[in-house]
Scaffold this motif. Sequence first.
Motif, mmCIF file in Angstrom:
data_model
loop_
_atom_site.group_PDB
_atom_site.id
_atom_site.type_symbol
_atom_site.label_atom_id
_atom_site.label_comp_id
_atom_site.label_asym_id
_atom_site.label_seq_id
_atom_site.Cartn_x
_atom_site.Cartn_y
_atom_site.Cartn_z
ATOM 1 N N ASP A 1 -9.877 -9.102 10.318
ATOM 2 C CA ASP A 1 -8.880 -8.965 11.382
ATOM 3 C C ASP A 1 -8.538 -7.492 11.521
ATOM 4 O OD1 ASP A 1 -6.981 -9.321 13.303
ATOM 5 O OD2 ASP A 1 -5.428 -10.054 11.932
ATOM 6 N N ARG A 2 -9.481 -6.710 12.068
ATOM 7 C CA ARG A 2 -9.318 -5.267 12.146
ATOM 8 C C ARG A 2 -8.093 -4.858 12.973
ATOM 9 N NH1 ARG A 2 -12.294 -0.423 11.664
ATOM 10 N NH2 ARG A 2 -13.288 -1.416 9.888
ATOM 11 N N ALA A 3 -7.621 -5.738 13.853
ATOM 12 C CA ALA A 3 -6.484 -5.402 14.704
ATOM 13 C C ALA A 3 -5.186 -5.310 13.912
ATOM 14 C CB ALA A 3 -6.337 -6.424 15.816
ATOM 15 N N GLY A 4 -5.145 -5.919 12.731
ATOM 16 C CA GLY A 4 -3.923 -5.901 11.937
ATOM 17 C C GLY A 4 -4.163 -5.321 10.559
ATOM 18 N N LEU A 5 -3.381 -5.784 9.600
ATOM 19 C CA LEU A 5 -3.523 -5.325 8.227
ATOM 20 C C LEU A 5 -4.757 -5.950 7.581
ATOM 21 C CD1 LEU A 5 0.183 -5.815 7.097
ATOM 22 C CD2 LEU A 5 -0.898 -3.645 7.659
ATOM 23 N N VAL A 6 -5.452 -5.161 6.762
ATOM 24 C CA VAL A 6 -6.523 -5.759 5.965
ATOM 25 C C VAL A 6 -5.885 -6.552 4.825
ATOM 26 C CG1 VAL A 6 -8.060 -3.849 6.537
ATOM 27 C CG2 VAL A 6 -6.789 -3.794 4.372
ATOM 28 N N ARG A 7 -6.653 -7.464 4.251
ATOM 29 C CA ARG A 7 -6.168 -8.221 3.099
ATOM 30 C C ARG A 7 -6.755 -7.603 1.838
ATOM 31 N NH1 ARG A 7 -8.684 -13.468 3.183
ATOM 32 N NH2 ARG A 7 -10.097 -12.668 1.591
ATOM 33 N N ILE A 8 -5.872 -7.142 0.967
ATOM 34 C CA ILE A 8 -6.320 -6.527 -0.283
ATOM 35 C C ILE A 8 -6.565 -7.636 -1.295
ATOM 36 C CG2 ILE A 8 -5.739 -4.883 -2.106
ATOM 37 C CD1 ILE A 8 -3.751 -3.614 -0.066
ATOM 38 N N ASP A 9 -7.808 -7.750 -1.746
ATOM 39 C CA ASP A 9 -8.166 -8.818 -2.674
ATOM 40 C C ASP A 9 -8.066 -8.382 -4.130
ATOM 41 O OD1 ASP A 9 -8.731 -10.640 -0.613
ATOM 42 O OD2 ASP A 9 -10.753 -9.842 -0.382
ATOM 43 N N GLU A 10 -8.548 -7.178 -4.434
ATOM 44 C CA GLU A 10 -8.511 -6.671 -5.803
ATOM 45 C C GLU A 10 -8.361 -5.166 -5.790
ATOM 46 O OE1 GLU A 10 -11.445 -8.022 -8.642
ATOM 47 O OE2 GLU A 10 -11.972 -9.703 -7.338
ATOM 48 N N ALA A 11 -7.885 -4.617 -6.911
ATOM 49 C CA ALA A 11 -7.783 -3.170 -7.053
ATOM 50 C C ALA A 11 -8.043 -2.794 -8.507
ATOM 51 C CB ALA A 11 -6.402 -2.683 -6.625
ATOM 52 N N GLU A 12 -8.991 -1.891 -8.699
ATOM 53 C CA GLU A 12 -9.275 -1.375 -10.037
ATOM 54 C C GLU A 12 -8.696 0.030 -10.141
ATOM 55 O OE1 GLU A 12 -13.039 0.036 -12.841
ATOM 56 O OE2 GLU A 12 -13.401 -1.172 -11.035
ATOM 57 N N LEU A 13 -7.906 0.270 -11.169
ATOM 58 C CA LEU A 13 -7.241 1.559 -11.338
ATOM 59 C C LEU A 13 -8.221 2.583 -11.910
ATOM 60 C CD1 LEU A 13 -4.521 3.060 -11.155
ATOM 61 C CD2 LEU A 13 -4.051 2.311 -13.500
ATOM 62 N N LEU A 14 -8.470 3.648 -11.150
ATOM 63 C CA LEU A 14 -9.362 4.716 -11.591
ATOM 64 C C LEU A 14 -8.587 5.867 -12.225
ATOM 65 C CD1 LEU A 14 -11.766 4.858 -8.495
ATOM 66 C CD2 LEU A 14 -12.043 3.550 -10.624
ATOM 67 N N ALA A 15 -7.428 6.180 -11.656
ATOM 68 C CA ALA A 15 -6.564 7.228 -12.215
ATOM 69 C C ALA A 15 -5.137 6.947 -11.766
ATOM 70 C CB ALA A 15 -7.019 8.610 -11.757
ATOM 71 N N PRO A 16 -4.204 6.776 -12.703
ATOM 72 C CA PRO A 16 -2.843 6.415 -12.314
ATOM 73 C C PRO A 16 -1.992 7.603 -11.864
ATOM 74 C CG PRO A 16 -3.021 6.477 -14.699
ATOM 75 C CD PRO A 16 -4.406 6.701 -14.166
ATOM 76 N N PHE A 17 -2.346 8.828 -12.317
ATOM 77 C CA PHE A 17 -1.531 10.013 -12.038
ATOM 78 C C PHE A 17 -0.054 9.717 -12.332
ATOM 79 C CE2 PHE A 17 -5.019 10.804 -8.749
ATOM 80 C CZ PHE A 17 -5.748 11.609 -9.617
ATOM 81 N N MET A 18 0.183 9.133 -13.492
ATOM 82 C CA MET A 18 1.519 8.651 -13.831
ATOM 83 C C MET A 18 2.555 9.763 -13.896
ATOM 84 S SD MET A 18 2.513 6.057 -16.930
ATOM 85 C CE MET A 18 1.234 4.951 -16.349
ATOM 86 N N SER A 19 2.140 10.953 -14.323
ATOM 87 C CA SER A 19 3.103 12.054 -14.452
ATOM 88 C C SER A 19 3.742 12.408 -13.115
ATOM 89 C CB SER A 19 2.429 13.292 -15.044
ATOM 90 O OG SER A 19 1.495 13.847 -14.132
ATOM 91 N N LEU A 20 3.037 12.121 -12.021
ATOM 92 C CA LEU A 20 3.568 12.443 -10.699
ATOM 93 C C LEU A 20 4.739 11.550 -10.319
ATOM 94 C CD1 LEU A 20 0.247 13.032 -8.690
ATOM 95 C CD2 LEU A 20 1.410 14.509 -10.346
ATOM 96 N N ARG A 21 4.866 10.426 -10.965
ATOM 97 C CA ARG A 21 5.993 9.532 -10.712
ATOM 98 C C ARG A 21 7.093 9.686 -11.761
ATOM 99 N NH1 ARG A 21 1.428 6.470 -9.741
ATOM 100 N NH2 ARG A 21 1.564 5.371 -11.731
ATOM 101 N N GLU A 22 6.820 10.456 -12.809
ATOM 102 C CA GLU A 22 7.786 10.625 -13.898
ATOM 103 C C GLU A 22 8.497 11.978 -13.857
ATOM 104 O OE1 GLU A 22 5.296 10.003 -17.287
ATOM 105 O OE2 GLU A 22 5.526 7.808 -17.231
ATOM 106 N N ASN A 23 7.895 12.960 -13.195
ATOM 107 C CA ASN A 23 8.467 14.311 -13.115
ATOM 108 C C ASN A 23 8.866 14.566 -11.668
ATOM 109 O OD1 ASN A 23 8.053 17.299 -12.384
ATOM 110 N ND2 ASN A 23 8.150 17.391 -14.620
ATOM 111 N N TYR A 24 10.131 14.898 -11.445
ATOM 112 C CA TYR A 24 10.631 15.000 -10.072
ATOM 113 C C TYR A 24 9.932 16.093 -9.266
ATOM 114 C CZ TYR A 24 13.832 15.285 -6.110
ATOM 115 O OH TYR A 24 14.354 15.303 -4.839
#
Length: 254
Positions: A60-83
């Motif tokens: 259904d390209r006219a709307g949102l795609v449906r996300i079936d799965e996601a594999e985490l390659l890099a979380p970049f967690m520090s970017l959410r922990e340091n203001y």
Amino acid sequence: MTAIVLKVSDLGESDKIVTFYSMQAGKMAGIAKGAKKSKKRFSNKLEIFSLLDVTYDDRDRAGLVRIDEAELLAPFMSLRENYELYVNAVLACELVYYWSRDYDADKNIFTVLRWALQSFDKGSPALLVQIFFQVKLYTLLGFRLHLSGCIKCENNEQSGIPYLFHPGRHGLLCRNCSPGLISREMIPLSLNTIKLLQHAQDLPLEKLERLRFSDTSIREALQLFKIYGQYLLQREITAWNFLEKNGGQAYQPR
């Protein structure tokens, strides 16, 4: 599909709307059904800035795609922990979001955004990474800064300051050509800042950290990109306000 998460918002009690930028498809938005309750498929994956390998259904390209799965390659967690890192990363993602059309992929824009997030995450000076990111982004978008000399008289004499950057003309005006044209949108730049930005335009990503910016040059470059970007987009980019508040002495805009 390899993608970077630009935005995430909740939908109802269990779903999420996620906007990505991918190398293969560009900007796209999708719905992750049950993502807020998922402990397997999406747990700690659909977070802003995350680099993912995403499986989706776009029939259904006219709307949102449906996300079936996601594999985490890099979380970049520090970017959410340091203001400071968070604000800089949000600004980079906001710029890609507003400058991109849906399903209009540019692998070079993806590459420079991924480089910026990786650089923030590994502890490179955040304001310098921001400057380098925007130098490269505006070049890729076709708005390369004209810094080789005055765009009016073509004077490239390397003496006498300041030059002024004119957003509407995408380049510099010397002090002889600028009287009567002064406005809040014109940005004074020292010769040192101009030379550093020229080098940043030409160097590959892996060599940018060789450049050394003074606090003055950091301040001038950031003010340049704030005014230039908002002039081109004709809208305010909210993240700039938070960056100014958090920038310390290195970024005290006029």
